[in-house]
Scaffold this active site. Structure first.
Site, PDB file in Angstrom:
ATOM      1  CE1 TYR A   1      -7.810 -19.755 -34.338  1.00 22.51           C
ATOM      2  CE2 TYR A   1      -6.231 -21.638 -34.450  1.00 22.51           C
ATOM      3  CZ  TYR A   1      -6.392 -20.120 -34.393  1.00 22.51           C
ATOM      4  OH  TYR A   1      -5.403 -19.305 -34.346  1.00 22.51           O
TER       5      TYR A   1
ATOM      6  CD  GLU B   1      -9.864 -18.367 -27.150  1.00 22.73           C
ATOM      7  OE1 GLU B   1      -8.759 -17.817 -27.189  1.00 22.73           O
ATOM      8  OE2 GLU B   1     -10.690 -17.910 -28.321  1.00 22.73           O
TER       9      GLU B   1
ATOM     10  CG  HIS C   1      -5.429 -17.471 -30.785  1.00 26.57           C
ATOM     11  ND1 HIS C   1      -6.388 -17.248 -31.504  1.00 26.57           N
ATOM     12  CD2 HIS C   1      -5.902 -17.465 -29.254  1.00 26.57           C
ATOM     13  CE1 HIS C   1      -7.431 -17.180 -30.607  1.00 26.57           C
ATOM     14  NE2 HIS C   1      -7.104 -17.278 -29.354  1.00 26.57           N
TER      15      HIS C   1
ATOM     16  CE  LYS D   1      -2.181 -17.876 -34.891  1.00 29.41           C
ATOM     17  NZ  LYS D   1      -2.871 -17.210 -36.006  1.00 29.41           N
TER      18      LYS D   1
ATOM     19  CG  ASN E   1      -1.579 -14.497 -37.792  1.00 31.99           C
ATOM     20  OD1 ASN E   1      -1.271 -15.418 -37.286  1.00 31.99           O
ATOM     21  ND2 ASN E   1      -2.903 -14.021 -38.118  1.00 31.99           N
TER      22      ASN E   1
HETATM   23  O1  CDP Z   1      -6.447 -14.450 -35.084  1.00 23.82           O
HETATM   24  P1  CDP Z   1      -7.382 -13.562 -35.237  1.00 23.82           P
HETATM   25  O2  CDP Z   1      -8.630 -13.482 -34.187  1.00 23.82           O
HETATM   26  O3  CDP Z   1      -7.107 -12.211 -35.525  1.00 23.82           O
HETATM   27  O4  CDP Z   1      -8.232 -13.748 -36.806  1.00 23.82           O
HETATM   28  P2  CDP Z   1      -9.594 -14.837 -36.897  1.00 23.82           P
HETATM   29  O5  CDP Z   1     -10.286 -14.097 -38.330  1.00 23.82           O
HETATM   30  O6  CDP Z   1     -10.123 -15.620 -35.844  1.00 23.82           O
HETATM   31  O7  CDP Z   1      -8.565 -16.198 -37.760  1.00 23.82           O
HETATM   32  C1  CDP Z   1      -7.912 -17.177 -36.952  1.00 23.82           C
HETATM   33  C2  CDP Z   1      -6.479 -17.252 -37.685  1.00 23.82           C
HETATM   34  O8  CDP Z   1      -6.834 -18.144 -38.688  1.00 23.82           O
HETATM   35  C3  CDP Z   1      -5.842 -16.298 -38.105  1.00 23.82           C
HETATM   36  O9  CDP Z   1      -5.161 -15.664 -37.071  1.00 23.82           O
HETATM   37  C4  CDP Z   1      -4.933 -16.904 -39.397  1.00 23.82           C
HETATM   38  O10 CDP Z   1      -3.757 -17.264 -38.849  1.00 23.82           O
HETATM   39  C5  CDP Z   1      -5.975 -17.831 -39.831  1.00 23.82           C
HETATM   40  N1  CDP Z   1      -6.551 -17.213 -41.135  1.00 23.82           N
HETATM   41  C6  CDP Z   1      -6.177 -17.376 -42.227  1.00 23.82           C
HETATM   42  O11 CDP Z   1      -5.197 -18.257 -42.639  1.00 23.82           O
HETATM   43  N2  CDP Z   1      -6.759 -16.950 -43.353  1.00 23.82           N
HETATM   44  C7  CDP Z   1      -7.791 -16.379 -43.158  1.00 23.82           C
HETATM   45  N3  CDP Z   1      -8.382 -15.670 -44.558  1.00 23.82           N
HETATM   46  C8  CDP Z   1      -8.255 -16.008 -42.044  1.00 23.82           C
HETATM   47  C9  CDP Z   1      -7.729 -16.368 -41.004  1.00 23.82           C
HETATM   48 MG    MG Z   2     -10.116 -14.839 -33.940  1.00 25.30          MG
END
Ligand code: CDP
Ligand code: MG
Length: 137
Positions: free
Chosen positions: A50, A127, A116, A10, A113
Site C-alpha cells: 500500500y 504486487e 483488494h 481481506k 470491503n
Molecule cells: O481498494 P481500492 O483500490 O478500491 O481503493 P484505494 O483507494 O486504493 O484504497 C485502498 C484501500 O484503503 C481501500 O480498499 C480501503 O480498504 C481503504 N480505504 C479506507 O479505509 N478509507 C478511504 N477513505 C480510502 C481507502
Molecule cells: Mg487501490
C-alpha cells in the site's frame, strides 16, 4: 490479451467465511488461479503493498488490519484479468458498489470491503512480485 492480476481477500471477509464465495465468482467468470495462499503477512509486506497510500489517514489502519489476521493472496489469470477483476470487485465504498459486484453483494463498510485487486497491469506486476516472490504456477 492474457494477463495475471493480484487479488487479496481481506481479513474481514476471511473471518466471515467468504473465501469460497470469492473464489467461486472468480472461477465462474472463466478466470483461473495461478497462485493461492492463506497467510498472515508481515506488516512491512502490507506497507510495501500500500506504499501509494503512505501518509493518508487510513494508511496505518489498513496496514494494521491486513497484518494482524489471516488473509488470502491470489494470482488470477485470464483474458484482460486486471480490468475483469476490478470491475467484478466494484467501487471502493461498498455502499456505492453496484449490486452483482463482490463489494456490492458481500460488503457494507469501507473498512471491510472484502477484497483488494490491482488497479493496472503495472500495479499487478509490482504486487505479484510482493506477494508471490516464489513465482506462479
Ligand atoms: O481498494 P481500492 O483500490 O478500491 O481503493 P484505494 O483507494 O486504493 O484504497 C485502498 C484501500 O484503503 C481501500 O480498499 C480501503 O480498504 C481503504 N480505504 C479506507 O479505509 N478509507 C478511504 N477513505 C480510502 C481507502
Ligand atoms: Mg487501490
Amino acid at each position: 490479451m492474457s494477463e495475471t492480476t493480484l487479488v487479496l481477500i481481506k481479513p474481514g471477509a476471511v473471518d466471515r467465511g467468504l473465501i469460497g464465495e470469492v473464489v467461486r465468482r472468480i472461477e465462474a467468470r472463466g478466470l483461473r488461479l495461478a497462485g493461492l495462499k492463506l497467510i498472515q503477512p508481515e506488516r512491512a509486506t502490507v506497507e510495501e503493498h500500500y506504499a501509494e497510500h503512505k501518509g493518508k489517514p487510513f494508511y496505518d489502519g489498513i496496514c494494521t488490519s491486513l497484518s494482524t489476521a489471516p488473509i488470502v493472496a491470489m494470482a488470477v489469470k485470464g483474458e484482460n484479468a486486471v480490468l475483469a477483476i476490478r470491475t467484478m470487485m466494484g467501487a471502493t465504498k461498498p455502499v456505492e458498489a453496484a449490486p452483482g459486484t463482490v463489494r456490492g453483494d458481500l460488503g457494507l463498510t469501507i473498512e471491510d470491503n472484502v477484497c483488494h485487486s490491482a488497479a493496472t497491469s503495472d500495479d499487478a506486476q509490482r504486487e505479484l512480485g510482493i506477494w508471490f516472490p516464489e513465482g506462479l504456477l
